[in-house]
Scaffold this active site. Structure first.
Site, mmCIF file in Angstrom:
data_model
loop_
_atom_site.group_PDB
_atom_site.id
_atom_site.type_symbol
_atom_site.label_atom_id
_atom_site.label_comp_id
_atom_site.label_asym_id
_atom_site.label_seq_id
_atom_site.Cartn_x
_atom_site.Cartn_y
_atom_site.Cartn_z
ATOM 1 N N GLU A 127 13.750 -7.093 1.151
ATOM 2 C CA GLU A 127 12.507 -7.405 0.448
ATOM 3 C C GLU A 127 12.603 -6.950 -1.010
ATOM 4 O O GLU A 127 12.981 -5.812 -1.287
ATOM 5 C CB GLU A 127 11.329 -6.719 1.134
ATOM 6 C CG GLU A 127 9.993 -7.116 0.537
ATOM 7 C CD GLU A 127 8.824 -6.453 1.236
ATOM 8 O OE1 GLU A 127 7.813 -7.128 1.448
ATOM 9 O OE2 GLU A 127 8.936 -5.254 1.566
ATOM 10 N N LYS A 173 -6.547 7.698 1.584
ATOM 11 C CA LYS A 173 -5.658 7.904 0.440
ATOM 12 C C LYS A 173 -5.161 6.553 -0.046
ATOM 13 O O LYS A 173 -4.208 5.996 0.483
ATOM 14 C CB LYS A 173 -4.455 8.784 0.811
ATOM 15 C CG LYS A 173 -3.723 9.312 -0.433
ATOM 16 C CD LYS A 173 -2.238 9.501 -0.221
ATOM 17 C CE LYS A 173 -1.440 8.235 -0.458
ATOM 18 N NZ LYS A 173 -1.519 7.723 -1.857
ATOM 19 N N CYS A 199 3.744 -9.004 1.020
ATOM 20 C CA CYS A 199 4.715 -9.134 2.114
ATOM 21 C C CYS A 199 4.742 -10.560 2.650
ATOM 22 O O CYS A 199 5.714 -10.970 3.285
ATOM 23 C CB CYS A 199 4.405 -8.139 3.224
ATOM 24 S SG CYS A 199 2.763 -8.314 3.939
ATOM 25 N N GLU A 241 2.019 -1.341 9.040
ATOM 26 C CA GLU A 241 2.287 -2.722 8.607
ATOM 27 C C GLU A 241 3.242 -2.634 7.418
ATOM 28 O O GLU A 241 2.865 -2.136 6.351
ATOM 29 C CB GLU A 241 0.991 -3.432 8.199
ATOM 30 C CG GLU A 241 1.258 -4.864 7.768
ATOM 31 C CD GLU A 241 0.043 -5.525 7.138
ATOM 32 O OE1 GLU A 241 0.173 -6.711 6.749
ATOM 33 O OE2 GLU A 241 -1.014 -4.888 7.024
#
Length: 299
Positions: A275, A63, A178, A144
């Site tokens: 973030e 997906k 990231c 992750e």
């Protein structure tokens, strides 16, 4: 690489053999895995997580992000052309909040490999931890998630190289990774000159159509742009805005944000901790390398 690693692991033997016993070490497939891949590295991460699963003998429900499904579809076509049997990798684009949750919760899903935000990763981990009717195993998650990366600039650094590195990392791909430098932690003897030279360098960056513009293209969608603008408003309370901060209108439309820099940010400020996943950089002054390491490790 993954295929060769699978062969290496398949050759593993147990280091323990007792007299009168025969001990074996065997790796076996887990079963059906859900690979939920991100939009920002739509080939590398998607292909890596999928290949790692299938070379170990598992089947995959793939997906991809609903923002970048096409390259995953092309990848599956290549797998079919290479002779991968039908049903080993199943291309299933769909919404994360509906279809993604469904495959995470399904009792026949054995493991979930995910790359994306911390919030979504924790939600996947929580959903996977609840056993469903008919489920006979504990699901595994490989997650992750986000980052709040730093570059620590010491007083004896090559300033040109440091500024090049910070600008490239913070604003390449519009900061949408990231691994982007979202915090530059600078020793106090060079802090003021670093701030000024960085401001000048960022002011020269241009924003626009990436096919014609070498510096910065758009961010991924309206929701992400809105989230970045909210972070910038918070940043105006947390620090001193020295560059950017606006969403410029362009002739071809699109979701654009100027490269944005805040100076004099406290290590525990919101924009130094959370973030943003966009072209927003926080500058933090420290007295020493040791203090800078502490700041780098404070999230």
């Amino acid at each position: 690489f993954y295929a060769r690693e699978a062969l290496r692991l398949d050759a593993a033997t147990t280091p323990i053999q007792y007299p009168g016993e025969r001990n074996e070490l065997l790796y076996i497939p887990l079963g059906v895995g859900a690979v939920i891949s991100p939009w920002n590295f739509p080939f590398a991460i998607m292909a890596g997580m999928t290949a790692a699963a299938i070379v170990a003998g598992n089947t995959v429900i793939l997906k991809p992000s609903s923002d970048s499904p096409t390259i995953a579809a092309r990848f599956v076509e290549i797998l079919e052309e290479a002779g991968l049997p039908d049903g080993v990798v199943n291309f299933c684009p769909g919404s994360g909040s509906s279809f993604g949750n469904a495959i995470v919760e399904h009792p026949k899903t054995r493991f979930i490999a995910f790359t994306g935000s911390k919030a979504v990763g924790l939600e996947i981990h929580e959903r996977a931890a609840h056993p469903q009717p008919g489920q006979i195993w504990i699901k595994r998650t490989i997650l992750e998630m986000g980052g709040k990366d730093s570059i620590l600039v010491c007083a004896d650094a090559d300033l040109d190289a440091a500024i090049d590195g910070v600008v490239s990392s913070a604003f390449g791909f519009s900061g949408q990774k990231c691994s982007a430098c979202s915090r530059a932690i600078v020793e106090s003897p060079i802090y003021d000159v670093f701030v000024e030279r960085l401001r000048e360098r960022v002011a020269a960056l241009t924003v626009g159509d990436p096919t014609a513009n070498p510096n910065m293209g758009p961010v991924i969608n309206q929701a992400s742009l809105d989230s970045m603008l909210r972070s910038i408003e918070i940043g105006k309370k947390d620090g001193k805005l020295i560059a950017g901060g606006n969403a410029p209108a362009t002739a071809d439309g699109g979701f654009f944000l100027e490269p944005t820099v805040f100076a004099d940010v406290a290590p525990n400020a919101v924009i130094a901790q959370e973030e943003i996943f966009g072209p927003v950089l926080a500058l933090i002054k420290v007295a020493s390398f040791e203090e800078g390491l502490g700041v780098a490790n404070n999230t």
